[in-house]
Write a protein that holds these residues in place. Sequence first.
Motif, PDB file in Angstrom:
ATOM      1  N   TYR A   6       0.399   5.242  -9.433  1.00 59.70           N
ATOM      2  CA  TYR A   6       0.554   3.804  -9.638  1.00 59.70           C
ATOM      3  C   TYR A   6      -0.604   3.058  -9.002  1.00 59.70           C
ATOM      4  CZ  TYR A   6       5.427   4.904 -10.740  1.00 59.70           C
ATOM      5  OH  TYR A   6       6.555   5.410 -11.298  1.00 59.70           O
ATOM      6  N   GLU A   7      -0.741   1.817  -9.451  1.00 56.59           N
ATOM      7  CA  GLU A   7      -1.723   0.916  -8.883  1.00 56.59           C
ATOM      8  C   GLU A   7      -1.020  -0.415  -8.644  1.00 56.59           C
ATOM      9  OE1 GLU A   7      -6.112   0.870 -10.146  1.00 56.59           O
ATOM     10  OE2 GLU A   7      -5.168  -0.689 -11.361  1.00 56.59           O
ATOM     11  N   THR A   8      -1.274  -1.027  -7.511  1.00 57.50           N
ATOM     12  CA  THR A   8      -0.689  -2.327  -7.238  1.00 57.50           C
ATOM     13  C   THR A   8      -1.771  -3.275  -6.734  1.00 57.50           C
ATOM     14  OG1 THR A   8       1.034  -3.535  -6.034  1.00 57.50           O
ATOM     15  CG2 THR A   8       0.025  -1.688  -4.879  1.00 57.50           C
ATOM     16  N   VAL A   9      -1.686  -4.503  -7.182  1.00 61.44           N
ATOM     17  CA  VAL A   9      -2.552  -5.578  -6.694  1.00 61.44           C
ATOM     18  C   VAL A   9      -1.619  -6.661  -6.175  1.00 61.44           C
ATOM     19  CG1 VAL A   9      -4.236  -7.350  -7.297  1.00 61.44           C
ATOM     20  CG2 VAL A   9      -4.356  -5.130  -8.386  1.00 61.44           C
ATOM     21  N   PHE A  10      -1.906  -7.146  -4.974  1.00 59.46           N
ATOM     22  CA  PHE A  10      -1.126  -8.286  -4.493  1.00 59.46           C
ATOM     23  C   PHE A  10      -2.066  -9.323  -3.906  1.00 59.46           C
ATOM     24  CE2 PHE A  10      -1.089  -5.063  -1.198  1.00 59.46           C
ATOM     25  CZ  PHE A  10      -1.272  -5.742   0.004  1.00 59.46           C
ATOM     26  N   ILE A  11      -1.634 -10.570  -3.985  1.00 57.45           N
ATOM     27  CA  ILE A  11      -2.439 -11.698  -3.526  1.00 57.45           C
ATOM     28  C   ILE A  11      -1.730 -12.315  -2.326  1.00 57.45           C
ATOM     29  CG2 ILE A  11      -3.522 -13.885  -4.144  1.00 57.45           C
ATOM     30  CD1 ILE A  11      -3.207 -13.048  -7.091  1.00 57.45           C
ATOM     31  N   ILE A  12      -2.480 -12.424  -1.238  1.00 51.85           N
ATOM     32  CA  ILE A  12      -1.942 -12.973   0.001  1.00 51.85           C
ATOM     33  C   ILE A  12      -2.371 -14.436   0.113  1.00 51.85           C
ATOM     34  CG2 ILE A  12      -1.968 -12.767   2.514  1.00 51.85           C
ATOM     35  CD1 ILE A  12      -2.654  -9.780   2.101  1.00 51.85           C
ATOM     36  N   LYS A  27       1.494  -3.383   6.804  1.00 52.39           N
ATOM     37  CA  LYS A  27       2.910  -3.227   6.454  1.00 52.39           C
ATOM     38  C   LYS A  27       3.048  -2.513   5.108  1.00 52.39           C
ATOM     39  CE  LYS A  27       6.885  -5.958   5.009  1.00 52.39           C
ATOM     40  NZ  LYS A  27       7.509  -7.266   4.952  1.00 52.39           N
ATOM     41  N   PHE A  28       2.262  -2.944   4.119  1.00 55.20           N
ATOM     42  CA  PHE A  28       2.356  -2.332   2.792  1.00 55.20           C
ATOM     43  C   PHE A  28       1.738  -0.940   2.774  1.00 55.20           C
ATOM     44  CE2 PHE A  28       3.013  -6.811   1.552  1.00 55.20           C
ATOM     45  CZ  PHE A  28       4.289  -6.640   1.038  1.00 55.20           C
ATOM     46  N   LYS A  29       0.666  -0.717   3.549  1.00 56.30           N
ATOM     47  CA  LYS A  29       0.102   0.632   3.655  1.00 56.30           C
ATOM     48  C   LYS A  29       1.155   1.600   4.208  1.00 56.30           C
ATOM     49  CE  LYS A  29      -4.773  -0.305   4.685  1.00 56.30           C
ATOM     50  NZ  LYS A  29      -5.770  -0.184   5.760  1.00 56.30           N
ATOM     51  N   ASN A  30       1.842   1.176   5.272  1.00 54.26           N
ATOM     52  CA  ASN A  30       2.861   2.024   5.890  1.00 54.26           C
ATOM     53  C   ASN A  30       4.045   2.255   4.961  1.00 54.26           C
ATOM     54  OD1 ASN A  30       1.314   2.224   8.213  1.00 54.26           O
ATOM     55  ND2 ASN A  30       2.339   0.501   9.200  1.00 54.26           N
ATOM     56  N   ASN A  35       6.707   6.431   1.553  1.00 54.69           N
ATOM     57  CA  ASN A  35       7.447   6.721   0.324  1.00 54.69           C
ATOM     58  C   ASN A  35       6.624   7.480  -0.709  1.00 54.69           C
ATOM     59  OD1 ASN A  35      10.207   5.296   0.425  1.00 54.69           O
ATOM     60  ND2 ASN A  35       8.786   3.820   1.286  1.00 54.69           N
ATOM     61  N   GLY A  36       5.444   7.884  -0.337  1.00 57.15           N
ATOM     62  CA  GLY A  36       4.576   8.592  -1.274  1.00 57.15           C
ATOM     63  C   GLY A  36       3.248   8.885  -0.611  1.00 57.15           C
ATOM     64  N   GLN A  37       2.212   8.917  -1.419  1.00 51.88           N
ATOM     65  CA  GLN A  37       0.872   9.209  -0.913  1.00 51.88           C
ATOM     66  C   GLN A  37      -0.063   8.057  -1.276  1.00 51.88           C
ATOM     67  OE1 GLN A  37      -0.824  12.747  -2.598  1.00 51.88           O
ATOM     68  NE2 GLN A  37      -2.781  12.469  -1.565  1.00 51.88           N
ATOM     69  N   LEU A  38      -0.629   7.421  -0.270  1.00 50.43           N
ATOM     70  CA  LEU A  38      -1.571   6.333  -0.483  1.00 50.43           C
ATOM     71  C   LEU A  38      -2.937   6.937  -0.793  1.00 50.43           C
ATOM     72  CD1 LEU A  38      -1.959   3.255  -0.405  1.00 50.43           C
ATOM     73  CD2 LEU A  38      -2.495   3.479   2.014  1.00 50.43           C
ATOM     74  N   LEU A  39      -3.512   6.575  -1.944  1.00 47.26           N
ATOM     75  CA  LEU A  39      -4.795   7.145  -2.364  1.00 47.26           C
ATOM     76  C   LEU A  39      -5.974   6.276  -1.964  1.00 47.26           C
ATOM     77  CD1 LEU A  39      -3.751   8.328  -5.936  1.00 47.26           C
ATOM     78  CD2 LEU A  39      -3.867   9.692  -3.843  1.00 47.26           C
ATOM     79  N   THR A  40      -5.968   5.007  -2.365  1.00 47.69           N
ATOM     80  CA  THR A  40      -7.078   4.109  -2.035  1.00 47.69           C
ATOM     81  C   THR A  40      -6.556   2.727  -1.676  1.00 47.69           C
ATOM     82  OG1 THR A  40      -7.366   3.326  -4.313  1.00 47.69           O
ATOM     83  CG2 THR A  40      -8.665   5.249  -3.658  1.00 47.69           C
ATOM     84  N   GLY A  59      -6.818 -17.025  -3.192  1.00 47.89           N
ATOM     85  CA  GLY A  59      -5.953 -16.071  -2.516  1.00 47.89           C
ATOM     86  C   GLY A  59      -6.750 -14.851  -2.098  1.00 47.89           C
ATOM     87  N   TYR A  60      -6.174 -14.046  -1.215  1.00 43.65           N
ATOM     88  CA  TYR A  60      -6.823 -12.832  -0.713  1.00 43.65           C
ATOM     89  C   TYR A  60      -6.257 -11.645  -1.487  1.00 43.65           C
ATOM     90  CZ  TYR A  60      -9.029  -9.725   2.672  1.00 43.65           C
ATOM     91  OH  TYR A  60      -9.817  -8.780   3.269  1.00 43.65           O
ATOM     92  N   TYR A  61      -7.108 -10.968  -2.254  1.00 44.69           N
ATOM     93  CA  TYR A  61      -6.681  -9.887  -3.138  1.00 44.69           C
ATOM     94  C   TYR A  61      -6.772  -8.523  -2.454  1.00 44.69           C
ATOM     95  CZ  TYR A  61      -6.820 -12.843  -7.325  1.00 44.69           C
ATOM     96  OH  TYR A  61      -6.581 -13.800  -8.277  1.00 44.69           O
ATOM     97  N   VAL A  62      -5.748  -7.679  -2.680  1.00 45.86           N
ATOM     98  CA  VAL A  62      -5.748  -6.305  -2.170  1.00 45.86           C
ATOM     99  C   VAL A  62      -5.277  -5.380  -3.293  1.00 45.86           C
ATOM    100  CG1 VAL A  62      -4.843  -4.714  -0.431  1.00 45.86           C
ATOM    101  CG2 VAL A  62      -5.196  -7.121   0.157  1.00 45.86           C
ATOM    102  N   LEU A  63      -6.032  -4.290  -3.532  1.00 50.98           N
ATOM    103  CA  LEU A  63      -5.695  -3.290  -4.541  1.00 50.98           C
ATOM    104  C   LEU A  63      -5.364  -1.980  -3.832  1.00 50.98           C
ATOM    105  CD1 LEU A  63      -5.850  -2.193  -7.588  1.00 50.98           C
ATOM    106  CD2 LEU A  63      -8.132  -1.464  -6.938  1.00 50.98           C
ATOM    107  N   MET A  64      -4.258  -1.350  -4.217  1.00 49.68           N
ATOM    108  CA  MET A  64      -3.888  -0.045  -3.660  1.00 49.68           C
ATOM    109  C   MET A  64      -3.488   0.889  -4.786  1.00 49.68           C
ATOM    110  SD  MET A  64      -1.614  -0.947  -0.328  1.00 49.68           S
ATOM    111  CE  MET A  64      -2.215  -2.000   0.974  1.00 49.68           C
TER     112      MET A  64
END
Length: 96
Positions: A6-12, A27-30, A35-40, A59-64
């Motif tokens: 999966y890929e998620t983008v959230f705006i802070i 918090k979201f990294k943890n 619950n899975g494996q964080l890739l990037t 906004g401040y963008y973060v992609l995981m």
Amino acid sequence: MVERKYETVFIISPTLDDEARNSLIEKFKNLISSNGQLLTVEEWGKRRLAYKIDKHAEGYYVLMQFISKPEFPRELERVYRITDGVIRFLIVKLEK
């Protein structure tokens, strides 16, 4: 059970200071790692929004990217919704 990518983008919210923003990202990294494996993790930084959201023009963008069981994205979405400071988010399943 099969795990998916999966890929998620959230705006802070841009009103958060650096410390609050970094703790939110951690918090979201943890949450994802437990619950899975964080890739990037890519912090795109502050960007202008296409339209105002909650009276914010930027906004401040973060992609995981992560691998998890299919049930987890629903839980992640629930946590995004109840977290102060997250103004938008998107979770997508990546193809193989």
